[in-house]
Design a protein around this motif. Structure first.
Motif, PDB file in Angstrom:
ATOM      1  N   ARG A   9      12.696   7.032  -2.670  1.00 42.11           N
ATOM      2  CA  ARG A   9      12.724   5.609  -3.262  1.00 42.11           C
ATOM      3  C   ARG A   9      11.132   5.074  -3.083  1.00 42.11           C
ATOM      4  N   ILE A  10      10.797   4.276  -4.192  1.00 40.90           N
ATOM      5  CA  ILE A  10       9.635   3.470  -4.003  1.00 40.90           C
ATOM      6  C   ILE A  10      10.050   2.244  -3.159  1.00 40.90           C
ATOM      7  N   LYS A  13       4.573  10.664  -5.931  1.00 39.39           N
ATOM      8  CA  LYS A  13       5.659  11.017  -6.770  1.00 39.39           C
ATOM      9  C   LYS A  13       5.129  11.502  -8.110  1.00 39.39           C
ATOM     10  N   ASP A  14       4.083  11.073  -8.510  1.00 41.54           N
ATOM     11  CA  ASP A  14       3.458  11.373  -9.735  1.00 41.54           C
ATOM     12  C   ASP A  14       2.931  12.726  -9.829  1.00 41.54           C
ATOM     13  N   THR A  49       0.925  -1.354  -0.118  1.00 43.84           N
ATOM     14  CA  THR A  49      -0.042  -0.087   0.160  1.00 43.84           C
ATOM     15  C   THR A  49       0.726   1.255   0.058  1.00 43.84           C
ATOM     16  N   VAL A  50       1.879   1.205   0.771  1.00 42.02           N
ATOM     17  CA  VAL A  50       2.839   2.481   0.954  1.00 42.02           C
ATOM     18  C   VAL A  50       3.493   2.656  -0.433  1.00 42.02           C
ATOM     19  N   LYS A 108      10.097  11.939   4.004  1.00 45.15           N
ATOM     20  CA  LYS A 108       9.778  12.260   2.712  1.00 45.15           C
ATOM     21  C   LYS A 108       8.376  11.846   2.106  1.00 45.15           C
ATOM     22  N   THR A 109       8.098  10.539   2.669  1.00 46.30           N
ATOM     23  CA  THR A 109       6.568  10.134   2.445  1.00 46.30           C
ATOM     24  C   THR A 109       5.591  10.986   2.980  1.00 46.30           C
ATOM     25  N   LYS A 110       6.033  11.062   4.386  1.00 47.13           N
ATOM     26  CA  LYS A 110       4.828  11.731   5.128  1.00 47.13           C
ATOM     27  C   LYS A 110       4.814  13.409   4.835  1.00 47.13           C
TER      28      LYS A 110
END
Length: 150
Positions: free
Chosen positions: A130-131, A122-123, A113-114, A138-140
Protein backbone atom coordinates in the motif's frame (compact mmCIF):
# COMPACT_ATOMS: atom_id res chain seq x y z
CA UNK A 1 12.56 13.06 49.61
CA UNK A 2 15.23 13.88 52.23
CA UNK A 3 16.93 17.31 52.02
CA UNK A 4 20.30 15.65 51.33
CA UNK A 5 18.80 13.68 48.41
CA UNK A 6 17.21 16.87 47.03
CA UNK A 7 20.59 18.66 47.13
CA UNK A 8 22.31 15.75 45.39
CA UNK A 9 19.59 15.61 42.74
CA UNK A 10 19.80 19.38 42.19
CA UNK A 11 23.59 19.20 41.95
CA UNK A 12 23.36 16.30 39.46
CA UNK A 13 20.80 18.07 37.29
CA UNK A 14 22.68 21.38 37.29
CA UNK A 15 25.96 19.59 36.65
CA UNK A 16 24.45 17.82 33.65
CA UNK A 17 23.01 21.11 32.36
CA UNK A 18 26.36 22.85 32.81
CA UNK A 19 28.22 20.07 31.04
CA UNK A 20 25.65 20.12 28.22
CA UNK A 21 26.09 23.87 27.87
CA UNK A 22 29.86 23.41 27.78
CA UNK A 23 30.76 24.87 31.15
CA UNK A 24 32.44 22.40 33.49
CA UNK A 25 33.36 25.19 35.93
CA UNK A 26 29.71 25.73 36.88
CA UNK A 27 29.09 22.09 37.69
CA UNK A 28 30.30 22.21 41.30
CA UNK A 29 28.19 21.97 44.48
CA UNK A 30 28.38 25.74 45.07
CA UNK A 31 26.52 26.21 41.80
CA UNK A 32 23.49 24.37 43.24
CA UNK A 33 23.32 26.70 46.28
CA UNK A 34 22.74 29.81 44.19
CA UNK A 35 20.06 30.59 41.68
CA UNK A 36 20.90 29.08 38.31
CA UNK A 37 22.33 31.53 35.82
CA UNK A 38 20.44 32.00 32.60
CA UNK A 39 21.80 29.62 29.97
CA UNK A 40 21.82 30.62 26.33
CA UNK A 41 19.18 28.87 24.28
CA UNK A 42 20.52 26.15 22.02
CA UNK A 43 18.66 25.43 18.82
CA UNK A 44 17.63 21.82 18.35
CA UNK A 45 19.24 21.81 14.90
CA UNK A 46 22.59 22.76 16.40
CA UNK A 47 22.79 19.68 18.62
CA UNK A 48 20.73 17.14 16.70
CA UNK A 49 22.80 14.44 15.02
CA UNK A 50 22.58 14.13 11.28
CA UNK A 51 19.69 11.79 10.58
CA UNK A 52 20.62 8.89 8.34
CA UNK A 53 17.87 6.72 6.91
CA UNK A 54 18.97 4.01 4.50
CA UNK A 55 15.68 2.08 4.66
CA UNK A 56 17.47 -1.27 4.68
CA UNK A 57 20.12 -0.50 2.06
CA UNK A 58 23.68 -1.60 2.64
CA UNK A 59 26.37 1.06 2.48
CA UNK A 60 27.33 -0.15 -1.01
CA UNK A 61 23.72 0.15 -2.22
CA UNK A 62 23.35 3.60 -0.61
CA UNK A 63 26.54 4.71 -2.39
CA UNK A 64 24.98 3.66 -5.71
CA UNK A 65 21.91 5.74 -4.89
CA UNK A 66 24.10 8.70 -3.93
CA UNK A 67 25.99 8.48 -7.22
CA UNK A 68 22.64 8.43 -9.07
CA UNK A 69 21.45 11.43 -7.04
CA UNK A 70 24.71 13.25 -7.80
CA UNK A 71 24.38 12.58 -11.54
CA UNK A 72 20.70 13.52 -11.89
CA UNK A 73 19.36 15.39 -8.86
CA UNK A 74 21.95 17.87 -7.61
CA UNK A 75 23.38 15.89 -4.72
CA UNK A 76 26.63 17.52 -3.62
CA UNK A 77 27.46 15.55 -0.50
CA UNK A 78 29.94 12.76 0.09
CA UNK A 79 29.47 9.35 -1.48
CA UNK A 80 29.63 7.70 1.93
CA UNK A 81 26.81 5.15 1.94
CA UNK A 82 24.77 7.07 4.52
CA UNK A 83 21.55 8.55 3.15
CA UNK A 84 21.36 11.68 5.26
CA UNK A 85 19.74 15.08 4.87
CA UNK A 86 21.49 16.08 1.63
CA UNK A 87 20.78 12.71 0.00
CA UNK A 88 17.10 12.97 0.89
CA UNK A 89 16.87 16.56 -0.33
CA UNK A 90 18.10 15.40 -3.73
CA UNK A 91 15.70 12.45 -3.64
CA UNK A 92 12.81 14.75 -2.71
CA UNK A 93 13.57 16.88 -5.80
CA UNK A 94 13.17 13.75 -7.93
CA UNK A 95 10.04 12.65 -6.10
CA UNK A 96 8.52 16.14 -6.39
CA UNK A 97 9.01 16.23 -10.15
CA UNK A 98 7.73 12.75 -11.01
CA UNK A 99 5.99 10.97 -8.13
CA UNK A 100 3.70 13.46 -6.42
CA UNK A 101 5.80 14.60 -3.47
CA UNK A 102 4.24 17.87 -2.28
CA UNK A 103 6.22 18.56 0.88
CA UNK A 104 9.17 20.81 1.50
CA UNK A 105 12.62 19.91 0.22
CA UNK A 106 13.92 19.49 3.77
CA UNK A 107 15.87 16.23 3.61
CA UNK A 108 13.61 14.52 6.16
CA UNK A 109 12.27 11.21 4.84
CA UNK A 110 8.91 11.46 6.59
CA UNK A 111 5.54 10.00 5.66
CA UNK A 112 5.03 12.12 2.53
CA UNK A 113 8.52 11.36 1.26
CA UNK A 114 8.00 7.64 1.83
CA UNK A 115 4.60 7.74 0.07
CA UNK A 116 6.20 9.34 -2.99
CA UNK A 117 9.05 6.82 -2.81
CA UNK A 118 6.48 4.02 -2.69
CA UNK A 119 4.81 5.42 -5.81
CA UNK A 120 8.18 5.40 -7.62
CA UNK A 121 8.87 1.87 -6.40
CA UNK A 122 5.37 0.70 -7.42
CA UNK A 123 5.67 2.21 -10.91
CA UNK A 124 9.09 0.76 -11.72
CA UNK A 125 10.61 -1.49 -9.06
CA UNK A 126 7.97 -4.09 -8.17
CA UNK A 127 6.57 -2.64 -4.95
CA UNK A 128 3.26 -4.37 -4.25
CA UNK A 129 2.30 -2.86 -0.91
CA UNK A 130 0.00 0.00 0.00
CA UNK A 131 0.99 3.64 -0.44
CA UNK A 132 0.90 4.26 3.29
CA UNK A 133 4.10 6.17 4.08
CA UNK A 134 5.50 3.35 6.20
CA UNK A 135 8.84 1.92 5.16
CA UNK A 136 7.99 -1.69 5.89
CA UNK A 137 9.51 -4.89 4.52
CA UNK A 138 7.98 -4.54 1.03
CA UNK A 139 9.15 -0.93 0.71
CA UNK A 140 12.65 -1.86 1.82
CA UNK A 141 12.81 -4.82 -0.58
CA UNK A 142 11.73 -2.66 -3.53
CA UNK A 143 14.16 0.10 -2.47
CA UNK A 144 16.96 -2.47 -2.56
CA UNK A 145 15.93 -3.44 -6.11
CA UNK A 146 15.98 0.26 -7.02
CA UNK A 147 19.47 0.68 -5.53
CA UNK A 148 20.78 -2.35 -7.36
CA UNK A 149 19.27 -1.11 -10.62
CA UNK A 150 20.46 2.48 -10.70
Amino acid sequence: MRPNAVTRTLVSVTAAAAIFAGGLAGAGASFAASAPAAQPAVAAEAVAPLAVQNFGLSAAQAKKVQRWLKTYWGYHGAIDGALGTESWKAFQRCLKKYWGYTGQIDGKPGVNTVKALQRLLKDIWGYTGRIDGKAGAKTKAAFKRFADGV
